[in-house]
Design a protein around this motif. Structure first.
Motif: not given
Length: 51
Positions: A2-7
């Motif tokens: 999820x964090x990589x998608x947000x970034x």
């Protein structure tokens, strides 16, 4: 994950804003020389951000 998608979304947004600012800074004549008009700026910036 999820964090990589947000970034990735944040990075794409930054690319969009940078491309938009650069294109918006051109004069109408400069845009016309490139074969574009003011109405094309958002589309071009979206395409640049997707790369």
């Amino acid at each position: 994950m999820l964090m990589s998608m947000i970034l990735n979304r944040v990075a794409a947004w930054r690319r969009y804003r940078q491309a938009f600012r650069e294109l918006d800074g051109l004069t109408d004549r400069e845009l016309a020389e490139l074969g574009f008009g003011r109405r094309d700026i958002r589309t071009l910036a979206r395409q640049a951000a997707a790369m």
